[in-house]
Design a protein around this motif. Sequence first.
Motif, PDB file in Angstrom:
ATOM      1  N   GLU A 173       0.876  -1.167   0.000  1.00  0.00           N
ATOM      2  CA  GLU A 173       0.000   0.000   0.000  1.00  0.00           C
ATOM      3  C   GLU A 173       0.913   1.215   0.000  1.00  0.00           C
ATOM      4  OE1 GLU A 173      -4.047   0.689   2.023  1.00  0.00           O
ATOM      5  OE2 GLU A 173      -2.561   1.535   3.394  1.00  0.00           O
ATOM      6  N   TRP A 174       1.082   1.777  -1.174  1.00  0.00           N
ATOM      7  CA  TRP A 174       1.993   2.888  -1.423  1.00  0.00           C
ATOM      8  C   TRP A 174       3.391   2.540  -0.967  1.00  0.00           C
ATOM      9  CZ3 TRP A 174      -0.426   4.896  -5.051  1.00  0.00           C
ATOM     10  CH2 TRP A 174      -1.810   4.991  -5.024  1.00  0.00           C
ATOM     11  N   LYS A 175       3.916   3.133   0.097  1.00  0.00           N
ATOM     12  CA  LYS A 175       5.296   2.860   0.496  1.00  0.00           C
ATOM     13  C   LYS A 175       5.435   1.731   1.517  1.00  0.00           C
ATOM     14  CE  LYS A 175       7.412   7.269  -0.487  1.00  0.00           C
ATOM     15  NZ  LYS A 175       8.418   8.203  -0.011  1.00  0.00           N
ATOM     16  N   ARG A 176       4.344   1.247   2.021  1.00  0.00           N
ATOM     17  CA  ARG A 176       4.394   0.177   3.027  1.00  0.00           C
ATOM     18  C   ARG A 176       4.211  -1.179   2.351  1.00  0.00           C
ATOM     19  NH1 ARG A 176       0.234   0.598   7.284  1.00  0.00           N
ATOM     20  NH2 ARG A 176       1.646  -0.690   8.458  1.00  0.00           N
ATOM     21  N   PRO A 232       6.517 -25.279   3.782  1.00  0.00           N
ATOM     22  CA  PRO A 232       6.568 -26.564   4.467  1.00  0.00           C
ATOM     23  C   PRO A 232       7.750 -26.647   5.434  1.00  0.00           C
ATOM     24  CG  PRO A 232       6.221 -26.874   2.119  1.00  0.00           C
ATOM     25  CD  PRO A 232       6.521 -25.426   2.334  1.00  0.00           C
ATOM     26  N   GLY A 233       7.468 -26.954   6.688  1.00  0.00           N
ATOM     27  CA  GLY A 233       8.510 -27.116   7.691  1.00  0.00           C
ATOM     28  C   GLY A 233       9.112 -25.822   8.198  1.00  0.00           C
ATOM     29  N   GLN A 234       8.607 -24.676   7.772  1.00  0.00           N
ATOM     30  CA  GLN A 234       9.150 -23.391   8.213  1.00  0.00           C
ATOM     31  C   GLN A 234       8.176 -22.702   9.153  1.00  0.00           C
ATOM     32  OE1 GLN A 234      10.083 -20.899   4.898  1.00  0.00           O
ATOM     33  NE2 GLN A 234      11.407 -22.390   3.925  1.00  0.00           N
ATOM     34  N   GLU A 235       8.729 -21.882  10.032  1.00  0.00           N
ATOM     35  CA  GLU A 235       7.896 -21.046  10.883  1.00  0.00           C
ATOM     36  C   GLU A 235       7.489 -19.809  10.083  1.00  0.00           C
ATOM     37  OE1 GLU A 235       8.442 -18.465  14.917  1.00  0.00           O
ATOM     38  OE2 GLU A 235       9.292 -20.487  14.887  1.00  0.00           O
ATOM     39  N   ARG A 236       6.203 -19.542  10.020  1.00  0.00           N
ATOM     40  CA  ARG A 236       5.697 -18.409   9.246  1.00  0.00           C
ATOM     41  C   ARG A 236       5.983 -17.105   9.982  1.00  0.00           C
ATOM     42  NH1 ARG A 236       0.959 -19.997   8.974  1.00  0.00           N
ATOM     43  NH2 ARG A 236       1.195 -21.245   7.108  1.00  0.00           N
ATOM     44  N   ARG A 237       6.397 -16.081   9.225  1.00  0.00           N
ATOM     45  CA  ARG A 237       6.713 -14.781   9.802  1.00  0.00           C
ATOM     46  C   ARG A 237       5.972 -13.683   9.042  1.00  0.00           C
ATOM     47  NH1 ARG A 237      12.331 -15.108  12.251  1.00  0.00           N
ATOM     48  NH2 ARG A 237      12.769 -17.318  12.140  1.00  0.00           N
ATOM     49  N   ALA A 238       5.686 -12.608   9.763  1.00  0.00           N
ATOM     50  CA  ALA A 238       5.063 -11.427   9.155  1.00  0.00           C
ATOM     51  C   ALA A 238       5.964 -10.231   9.436  1.00  0.00           C
ATOM     52  CB  ALA A 238       3.673 -11.191   9.727  1.00  0.00           C
ATOM     53  N   ARG A 239       6.170  -9.397   8.401  1.00  0.00           N
ATOM     54  CA  ARG A 239       7.053  -8.231   8.556  1.00  0.00           C
ATOM     55  C   ARG A 239       6.511  -7.079   7.722  1.00  0.00           C
ATOM     56  NH1 ARG A 239      12.844  -8.890   6.137  1.00  0.00           N
ATOM     57  NH2 ARG A 239      11.584  -8.613   4.283  1.00  0.00           N
ATOM     58  N   ILE A 240       6.540  -5.880   8.294  1.00  0.00           N
ATOM     59  CA  ILE A 240       6.134  -4.680   7.562  1.00  0.00           C
ATOM     60  C   ILE A 240       7.360  -3.806   7.383  1.00  0.00           C
ATOM     61  CG2 ILE A 240       4.722  -2.591   7.640  1.00  0.00           C
ATOM     62  CD1 ILE A 240       2.680  -4.174   9.279  1.00  0.00           C
ATOM     63  N   THR A 241       7.558  -3.346   6.141  1.00  0.00           N
ATOM     64  CA  THR A 241       8.683  -2.464   5.844  1.00  0.00           C
ATOM     65  C   THR A 241       8.183  -1.245   5.086  1.00  0.00           C
ATOM     66  OG1 THR A 241       9.154  -3.677   3.801  1.00  0.00           O
ATOM     67  CG2 THR A 241      10.399  -4.313   5.765  1.00  0.00           C
ATOM     68  N   GLU A 242       8.981  -0.192   5.122  1.00  0.00           N
ATOM     69  CA  GLU A 242       8.706   1.035   4.365  1.00  0.00           C
ATOM     70  C   GLU A 242       9.720   1.109   3.238  1.00  0.00           C
ATOM     71  OE1 GLU A 242       6.687   3.939   5.041  1.00  0.00           O
ATOM     72  OE2 GLU A 242       5.609   2.944   6.654  1.00  0.00           O
ATOM     73  N   THR A 243       9.242   1.380   2.024  1.00  0.00           N
ATOM     74  CA  THR A 243      10.155   1.534   0.902  1.00  0.00           C
ATOM     75  C   THR A 243      10.423   3.019   0.681  1.00  0.00           C
ATOM     76  OG1 THR A 243       8.348   1.567  -0.692  1.00  0.00           O
ATOM     77  CG2 THR A 243       9.347  -0.574  -0.219  1.00  0.00           C
ATOM     78  N   PRO A 244      11.576   3.350   0.136  1.00  0.00           N
ATOM     79  CA  PRO A 244      11.892   4.763  -0.100  1.00  0.00           C
ATOM     80  C   PRO A 244      10.996   5.399  -1.144  1.00  0.00           C
ATOM     81  CG  PRO A 244      13.776   3.348  -0.623  1.00  0.00           C
ATOM     82  CD  PRO A 244      12.649   2.478  -0.214  1.00  0.00           C
TER      83      PRO A 244
END
Length: 94
Positions: free
Chosen positions: A71-74, A82-94
């Motif tokens: 969503e725009w810069k975010r 499979p076999g991995q722990e799921r992760r969530a991450r929010i970043t800001e782009t320039p």
Amino acid sequence: MNAITVQNPDEILTLLADVALRGKGFTTESLLDYVLEEGFTEPIFLNATGEDPTAFYKGQPNAWAVYQVREWKRVLTISGGPGQERRARITETP
């Protein structure tokens, strides 16, 4: 599941409403609810790739493993697989 790219905000929100993530790490019964809670109310881009047996689309297993919602810069990235722990991450782009 085949990789998809969606660039229509309404289609993105509709698709996310049908995604449930279970398993290890980040989980949710409605990916749409999480996306809205994080402030992504008008996403302009969704890319979903890979396959994860603990991700469900419309109640069926083996939905996508990696989701990128912009969503725009975010950018919200949810990664797992499979076999991995799921992760969530929010970043800001320039």
